[in-house]
Design a protein around this motif. Sequence first.
Motif, mmCIF file in Angstrom:
data_model
loop_
_atom_site.group_PDB
_atom_site.id
_atom_site.type_symbol
_atom_site.label_atom_id
_atom_site.label_comp_id
_atom_site.label_asym_id
_atom_site.label_seq_id
_atom_site.Cartn_x
_atom_site.Cartn_y
_atom_site.Cartn_z
ATOM 1 N N GLU A 1 0.831 -1.199 0.000
ATOM 2 C CA GLU A 1 0.000 0.000 0.000
ATOM 3 C C GLU A 1 0.876 1.264 0.000
ATOM 4 N N LEU A 2 1.908 1.248 0.848
ATOM 5 C CA LEU A 2 2.791 2.412 0.927
ATOM 6 C C LEU A 2 3.599 2.563 -0.361
ATOM 7 N N ALA B 1 1.477 4.059 -2.941
ATOM 8 C CA ALA B 1 1.250 5.481 -2.696
ATOM 9 C C ALA B 1 2.475 6.295 -3.099
ATOM 10 N N LYS B 2 3.643 5.769 -2.773
ATOM 11 C CA LYS B 2 4.875 6.478 -3.140
ATOM 12 C C LYS B 2 5.023 6.571 -4.659
ATOM 13 N N LYS C 1 2.673 6.514 -6.799
ATOM 14 C CA LYS C 1 1.653 7.446 -7.262
ATOM 15 C C LYS C 1 2.140 8.881 -7.053
ATOM 16 N N PHE C 2 2.754 9.099 -5.894
ATOM 17 C CA PHE C 2 3.299 10.427 -5.592
ATOM 18 C C PHE C 2 4.337 10.834 -6.640
ATOM 19 N N THR D 1 2.685 11.418 -10.017
ATOM 20 C CA THR D 1 1.888 12.652 -9.995
ATOM 21 C C THR D 1 2.782 13.885 -10.030
ATOM 22 N N TRP D 2 3.818 13.839 -9.231
ATOM 23 C CA TRP D 2 4.763 14.965 -9.167
ATOM 24 C C TRP D 2 5.342 15.241 -10.560
ATOM 25 N N LEU E 1 2.522 16.757 -12.850
ATOM 26 C CA LEU E 1 2.237 18.151 -12.505
ATOM 27 C C LEU E 1 3.371 19.060 -12.970
ATOM 28 N N LEU F 1 12.839 13.061 -2.248
ATOM 29 C CA LEU F 1 12.020 13.617 -1.165
ATOM 30 C C LEU F 1 11.498 12.505 -0.270
ATOM 31 N N LEU F 2 11.122 11.406 -0.893
ATOM 32 C CA LEU F 2 10.510 10.299 -0.148
ATOM 33 C C LEU F 2 11.529 9.340 0.441
ATOM 34 N N ILE G 1 9.716 21.359 3.499
ATOM 35 C CA ILE G 1 8.911 21.729 2.326
ATOM 36 C C ILE G 1 8.779 23.236 2.191
ATOM 37 N N MET H 1 -2.548 15.930 -3.771
ATOM 38 C CA MET H 1 -2.091 15.563 -2.433
ATOM 39 C C MET H 1 -3.246 15.006 -1.592
ATOM 40 N N ILE I 1 -3.830 11.495 -2.642
ATOM 41 C CA ILE I 1 -2.834 10.523 -2.185
ATOM 42 C C ILE I 1 -3.019 10.215 -0.700
ATOM 43 N N ILE J 1 -4.122 6.088 2.865
ATOM 44 C CA ILE J 1 -3.057 5.709 3.808
ATOM 45 C C ILE J 1 -3.420 5.999 5.268
ATOM 46 N N LYS K 1 4.950 5.092 7.219
ATOM 47 C CA LYS K 1 3.773 5.733 6.641
ATOM 48 C C LYS K 1 3.591 7.138 7.193
ATOM 49 N N PHE L 1 5.893 9.411 5.360
ATOM 50 C CA PHE L 1 5.354 9.696 4.033
ATOM 51 C C PHE L 1 4.219 10.710 4.119
ATOM 52 N N ILE M 1 5.245 14.373 4.603
ATOM 53 C CA ILE M 1 5.641 15.088 3.391
ATOM 54 C C ILE M 1 4.421 15.524 2.593
ATOM 55 N N ASP N 1 2.670 18.310 4.369
ATOM 56 C CA ASP N 1 3.421 19.562 4.274
ATOM 57 C C ASP N 1 3.220 20.219 2.915
ATOM 58 N N VAL O 1 1.631 23.900 2.252
ATOM 59 C CA VAL O 1 2.311 24.946 1.497
ATOM 60 C C VAL O 1 1.474 25.364 0.292
#
Lengths: 171, 171
Positions: free
Chosen positions: A5-6, A9-10, A12-13, A16-17, A20, A38-39, A92, B115, B118, B122, B129, B132, B135, B138, B142
């Motif tokens: 799951e984590l 999610a990572k 996906k992050f 997505t980043w 974007l 970052l992660l 951040i 965000m 995501i 979780i 987790k 994660f 971040i 945050d 922001v």
Amino acid sequence: MSLMELKEAKDKFIHTWGTLATQWGINRTMAQIHALLLLSSKSMNADEIMADLQISRGNVNMNLRDLMDWGLIYKQLLPGERKEYFIAEKDIWKVAKQIAKERRRREIGPLIEAMEDIKEGIQPDTAEKEEFLKIVNDISKVSVFADNTMTSLLKSDENWLINNFIKIFNK
Amino acid sequence: MSLMELKEAKDKFIHTWGTLATQWGINRTMAQIHALLLLSSKSMNADEIMADLQISRGNVNMNLRDLMDWGLIYKQLLPGERKEYFIAEKDIWKVAKQIAKERRRREIGPLIEAMEDIKEGIQPDTAEKEEFLKIVNDISKVSVFADNTMTSLLKSDENWLINNFIKIFNK
DNA sequence: TTGAATTTTCAAAATATTCTGAAAGTTTTT
DNA sequence: AAAAACTTTCAGAATATTTTGAAAATTCAA
């Protein structure tokens, strides 16, 4: 399962980043490397990044340098290691400030310069020229204003951070 | 010769505007059409823009629609004319506000949404987790802050920053 | 309703950007 | 000094974006 799951999610992050980023003028791979770092709690070397994102060494190298130019990641030399390791700025708020700062420099600076440059050769000796100069001058003024606003925002935040720091420190 | 001088300056303006635009994520032709209309005291139709910038009808049509989406130009229907005419917003302060508004919408909005999205799946039931989620949270914070800052800048005309601007602008 | 004027669409072509990977360059170890 | 470990460069390949232009759609006048 929880670990999966984590991981999902990572991923996906990171994805997505990257998506974007292209929307706002930054290259996808650069953004993905940034997200990956970052992660990551540990710093990573080029080979690890290559393996993780499935991209070439040249691509990794070039984007790591760009990220350092942006002030978003740092090089870390680990004792006993030949390889260079990279770690992202995790605060951040600092990241956002850094991005704002760079964008101000890259986007507003050249605009101000260009308008000044165009004004140079023109004398307002006809109505037409006056009209043209008004537009150029107005853009100049708006740009300088935007530049100042950005600077104030970034500065006032420094004060805020210092104040906050003193509060915490004196506690 | 004086007229030539102005023509050259205008061309330089249009060219520069187009080049700068690519630097900050806007397509060159769109920026050039915008610059052309900014400098034109009369509204222009598609054929005139095609001839002036030497670009195809499809290109002109598509970018005129994009510029309308950005709120930077208006369609003008002239009495007795079949063709559609276009005129640019000449108030540079409005133009800047409009650009800021659109960029906020296009750049910050999706970030906040992503965000939130995501965070959904979780639960912070392990240290990893939690890290994660910190971040992601945050970044959320922001982004919301940036969004709010933009909004207040754009909204209240009694804002100190705007007063500051008016001082500079009216000088 | 027809047809001329005008705008819109969209597949293919042109252009621009990003990525690859092997070669060249650099640094460190032996 | 040579070799090994690692980083950087850059020409060509891959990918993505922008532009063209002719066909389709729309609008309007008669």
